[in-house]
Write a protein that holds these residues in place. Structure first.
Motif, PDB file in Angstrom:
ATOM      1  N   MET A 171       0.828  -1.187   0.000  1.00  0.00           N
ATOM      2  CA  MET A 171       0.000   0.000   0.000  1.00  0.00           C
ATOM      3  C   MET A 171       0.878   1.258   0.000  1.00  0.00           C
ATOM      4  SD  MET A 171      -3.048   1.067  -0.152  1.00  0.00           S
ATOM      5  CE  MET A 171      -3.763  -0.531   0.013  1.00  0.00           C
ATOM      6  N   LYS A 172       1.929   1.238   0.792  1.00  0.00           N
ATOM      7  CA  LYS A 172       2.828   2.392   0.867  1.00  0.00           C
ATOM      8  C   LYS A 172       3.466   2.664  -0.495  1.00  0.00           C
ATOM      9  CE  LYS A 172       5.214   3.143   4.637  1.00  0.00           C
ATOM     10  NZ  LYS A 172       6.214   3.054   5.714  1.00  0.00           N
ATOM     11  N   SER A 173       3.835   1.595  -1.211  1.00  0.00           N
ATOM     12  CA  SER A 173       4.463   1.784  -2.522  1.00  0.00           C
ATOM     13  C   SER A 173       3.463   2.340  -3.531  1.00  0.00           C
ATOM     14  CB  SER A 173       5.086   0.480  -3.019  1.00  0.00           C
ATOM     15  OG  SER A 173       4.109  -0.529  -3.104  1.00  0.00           O
ATOM     16  N   ALA A 174       2.203   1.944  -3.428  1.00  0.00           N
ATOM     17  CA  ALA A 174       1.170   2.490  -4.325  1.00  0.00           C
ATOM     18  C   ALA A 174       0.969   3.972  -4.039  1.00  0.00           C
ATOM     19  CB  ALA A 174      -0.143   1.735  -4.149  1.00  0.00           C
ATOM     20  N   ARG A 175       0.946   4.343  -2.759  1.00  0.00           N
ATOM     21  CA  ARG A 175       0.781   5.742  -2.382  1.00  0.00           C
ATOM     22  C   ARG A 175       1.961   6.578  -2.885  1.00  0.00           C
ATOM     23  NH1 ARG A 175       0.183   5.963   3.532  1.00  0.00           N
ATOM     24  NH2 ARG A 175       2.402   6.348   3.576  1.00  0.00           N
ATOM     25  N   LYS A 176       3.172   6.050  -2.743  1.00  0.00           N
ATOM     26  CA  LYS A 176       4.360   6.761  -3.238  1.00  0.00           C
ATOM     27  C   LYS A 176       4.306   6.925  -4.755  1.00  0.00           C
ATOM     28  CE  LYS A 176       7.610   5.626   0.436  1.00  0.00           C
ATOM     29  NZ  LYS A 176       8.836   4.921   0.804  1.00  0.00           N
ATOM     30  N   ALA A 177       3.814   5.900  -5.432  1.00  0.00           N
ATOM     31  CA  ALA A 177       3.710   5.968  -6.894  1.00  0.00           C
ATOM     32  C   ALA A 177       2.724   7.049  -7.311  1.00  0.00           C
ATOM     33  CB  ALA A 177       3.290   4.608  -7.445  1.00  0.00           C
ATOM     34  N   VAL A 178       1.580   7.118  -6.645  1.00  0.00           N
ATOM     35  CA  VAL A 178       0.587   8.153  -6.960  1.00  0.00           C
ATOM     36  C   VAL A 178       1.171   9.534  -6.661  1.00  0.00           C
ATOM     37  CG1 VAL A 178      -1.669   9.103  -6.338  1.00  0.00           C
ATOM     38  CG2 VAL A 178      -1.399   6.630  -6.650  1.00  0.00           C
ATOM     39  N   HIS A 179       1.887   9.645  -5.542  1.00  0.00           N
ATOM     40  CA  HIS A 179       2.522  10.919  -5.179  1.00  0.00           C
ATOM     41  C   HIS A 179       3.450  11.385  -6.304  1.00  0.00           C
ATOM     42  CE1 HIS A 179       4.398  13.991  -2.639  1.00  0.00           C
ATOM     43  NE2 HIS A 179       5.561  13.552  -3.080  1.00  0.00           N
ATOM     44  N   ALA A 180       4.235  10.468  -6.854  1.00  0.00           N
ATOM     45  CA  ALA A 180       5.211  10.815  -7.888  1.00  0.00           C
ATOM     46  C   ALA A 180       4.575  10.978  -9.269  1.00  0.00           C
ATOM     47  CB  ALA A 180       6.301   9.742  -7.949  1.00  0.00           C
ATOM     48  N   LEU A 181       3.616  10.106  -9.610  1.00  0.00           N
ATOM     49  CA  LEU A 181       3.070  10.079 -10.969  1.00  0.00           C
ATOM     50  C   LEU A 181       1.873  11.002 -11.185  1.00  0.00           C
ATOM     51  CD1 LEU A 181       3.168   6.208 -11.511  1.00  0.00           C
ATOM     52  CD2 LEU A 181       4.746   7.907 -12.468  1.00  0.00           C
ATOM     53  N   GLY A 182       1.135  11.281 -10.129  1.00  0.00           N
ATOM     54  CA  GLY A 182      -0.057  12.113 -10.259  1.00  0.00           C
ATOM     55  C   GLY A 182      -1.323  11.306 -10.083  1.00  0.00           C
ATOM     56  N   SER A 183      -2.409  12.002  -9.809  1.00  0.00           N
ATOM     57  CA  SER A 183      -3.677  11.341  -9.495  1.00  0.00           C
ATOM     58  C   SER A 183      -4.321  10.659 -10.694  1.00  0.00           C
ATOM     59  CB  SER A 183      -4.657  12.347  -8.893  1.00  0.00           C
ATOM     60  OG  SER A 183      -4.914  13.393  -9.813  1.00  0.00           O
ATOM     61  N   ASP A 184      -3.923  11.025 -11.910  1.00  0.00           N
ATOM     62  CA  ASP A 184      -4.500  10.425 -13.117  1.00  0.00           C
ATOM     63  C   ASP A 184      -3.692   9.239 -13.646  1.00  0.00           C
ATOM     64  OD1 ASP A 184      -6.603  12.229 -13.162  1.00  0.00           O
ATOM     65  OD2 ASP A 184      -5.495  13.674 -14.386  1.00  0.00           O
ATOM     66  N   ALA A 185      -2.671   8.829 -12.898  1.00  0.00           N
ATOM     67  CA  ALA A 185      -1.826   7.708 -13.348  1.00  0.00           C
ATOM     68  C   ALA A 185      -2.673   6.456 -13.549  1.00  0.00           C
ATOM     69  CB  ALA A 185      -0.719   7.450 -12.325  1.00  0.00           C
ATOM     70  N   SER A 186      -2.299   5.665 -14.524  1.00  0.00           N
ATOM     71  CA  SER A 186      -3.027   4.429 -14.797  1.00  0.00           C
ATOM     72  C   SER A 186      -2.622   3.350 -13.791  1.00  0.00           C
ATOM     73  CB  SER A 186      -2.704   3.932 -16.213  1.00  0.00           C
ATOM     74  OG  SER A 186      -1.345   3.499 -16.265  1.00  0.00           O
ATOM     75  N   MET A 187      -3.454   2.317 -13.699  1.00  0.00           N
ATOM     76  CA  MET A 187      -3.137   1.181 -12.822  1.00  0.00           C
ATOM     77  C   MET A 187      -1.800   0.570 -13.225  1.00  0.00           C
ATOM     78  SD  MET A 187      -5.340   0.293 -10.365  1.00  0.00           S
ATOM     79  CE  MET A 187      -5.676  -1.442 -10.170  1.00  0.00           C
ATOM     80  N   GLU A 188      -1.557   0.505 -14.533  1.00  0.00           N
ATOM     81  CA  GLU A 188      -0.312  -0.078 -15.030  1.00  0.00           C
ATOM     82  C   GLU A 188       0.904   0.736 -14.577  1.00  0.00           C
ATOM     83  OE1 GLU A 188       1.562  -1.734 -19.222  1.00  0.00           O
ATOM     84  OE2 GLU A 188      -0.354  -0.676 -19.249  1.00  0.00           O
ATOM     85  N   ASP A 189       0.794   2.059 -14.686  1.00  0.00           N
ATOM     86  CA  ASP A 189       1.896   2.928 -14.267  1.00  0.00           C
ATOM     87  C   ASP A 189       2.121   2.858 -12.754  1.00  0.00           C
ATOM     88  OD1 ASP A 189       2.297   3.724 -16.892  1.00  0.00           O
ATOM     89  OD2 ASP A 189       1.123   5.571 -16.674  1.00  0.00           O
ATOM     90  N   ILE A 190       1.039   2.841 -11.998  1.00  0.00           N
ATOM     91  CA  ILE A 190       1.152   2.772 -10.534  1.00  0.00           C
ATOM     92  C   ILE A 190       1.783   1.445 -10.128  1.00  0.00           C
ATOM     93  CG2 ILE A 190      -0.135   2.707  -8.349  1.00  0.00           C
ATOM     94  CD1 ILE A 190      -2.206   4.589  -9.730  1.00  0.00           C
ATOM     95  N   ALA A 191       1.326   0.355 -10.736  1.00  0.00           N
ATOM     96  CA  ALA A 191       1.874  -0.966 -10.423  1.00  0.00           C
ATOM     97  C   ALA A 191       3.360  -1.031 -10.758  1.00  0.00           C
ATOM     98  CB  ALA A 191       1.102  -2.052 -11.172  1.00  0.00           C
ATOM     99  N   ALA A 192       3.732  -0.522 -11.934  1.00  0.00           N
ATOM    100  CA  ALA A 192       5.140  -0.549 -12.348  1.00  0.00           C
ATOM    101  C   ALA A 192       5.996   0.263 -11.379  1.00  0.00           C
ATOM    102  CB  ALA A 192       5.287  -0.027 -13.774  1.00  0.00           C
ATOM    103  N   ALA A 193       5.527   1.461 -11.008  1.00  0.00           N
ATOM    104  CA  ALA A 193       6.281   2.305 -10.076  1.00  0.00           C
ATOM    105  C   ALA A 193       6.361   1.672  -8.688  1.00  0.00           C
ATOM    106  CB  ALA A 193       5.652   3.687  -9.987  1.00  0.00           C
ATOM    107  N   ALA A 194       5.363   0.851  -8.350  1.00  0.00           N
ATOM    108  CA  ALA A 194       5.346   0.165  -7.054  1.00  0.00           C
ATOM    109  C   ALA A 194       6.164  -1.123  -7.091  1.00  0.00           C
ATOM    110  CB  ALA A 194       3.909  -0.128  -6.635  1.00  0.00           C
ATOM    111  N   GLY A 195       6.671  -1.468  -8.278  1.00  0.00           N
ATOM    112  CA  GLY A 195       7.526  -2.648  -8.398  1.00  0.00           C
ATOM    113  C   GLY A 195       6.777  -3.956  -8.537  1.00  0.00           C
TER     114      GLY A 195
END
Length: 195
Positions: free
Chosen positions: A1-25
């Motif tokens: 959950m923390k990695s998903a939150r960090k990904a949204v923080h970095a990528l923006g609120s409109d980031a796709s699930m794919e981008d969030i997942a990739a950024a979360a590793g």
């Protein structure tokens, strides 16, 4: 959950699930397995983030000596947390396009967001009930919901306003919102209207 939150923080609120997942590793399929869809991810992240906000707001209110100080402390805590990560704030307070049951801009939101605002409404109503005393229940019945709408909408407009010399800082904005909640925008008009 923390990695998903960090990904949204970095990528923006409109980031796709794919981008969030990739950024979360991880992979998009893992996210879909755990969260179902983007609305499920928003709900899960929202529960964590809003719980933290609620705790901070409650701590701020408990340290206050007067109802007005309590309001100022709660508004300040809300604005500070939203300003810390506007992308995460927007992600958890905005319904995804696929959420057909959500009315855009409605205060009657579902899940974590609705629960969060109900808890905050109750938090601000208690000291005001005590301050105003018996016989003012009708006012207290409506005021907390109106207060939350004012804080949320003014706060979101403030967050979305680009930095400029005219934009108030977080402390000044919190004081202004608190003044609107306690005395209104033009208290001198009340005395003129009653003359």
């Amino acid at each position: 959950m923390k990695s998903a939150r960090k990904a949204v923080h970095a990528l923006g609120s409109d980031a796709s699930m794919e981008d969030i997942a990739a950024a979360a590793g991880t992979s998009k399929s893992v996210f879909y397995r755990y969260f179902g869809d983007k609305a499920g991810l928003q709900q899960a992240v929202g529960e964590v983030v809003l719980s933290q906000m609620q705790r901070r707001i409650q701590e701020a209110a408990q340290s206050a000596q007067t109802p007005r100080e309590g309001l100022l402390a709660m508004v300040s805590a809300y604005l500070q947390m939203a300003e810390t990560s506007p992308n995460v704030y927007t992600f958890v307070t905005t319904h995804s396009a696929g959420d057909a049951g959500a009315a855009s801009g409605s205060m009657a939101t579902a899940g974590a967001l609705g629960h969060f605002f109900e808890e905050v409404r109750d938090m601000i109503a208690r000291p005001m009930r005590e301050h105003l005393g018996a016989g003012r229940e009708a006012v207290i019945g409506y005021w907390p919901t109106a207060a939350i709408g004012l804080v949320r909408n003014a706060g979101e407009q403030w967050l979305g306003t680009p930095a400029s010399p005219g934009k108030p800082d977080q402390e000044a904005m919190a004081r202004q919102i608190t003044a609107w909640l306690c005395v209104g925008i033009a208290p001198e008009l009340e005395t003129r209207d009653t003359d």
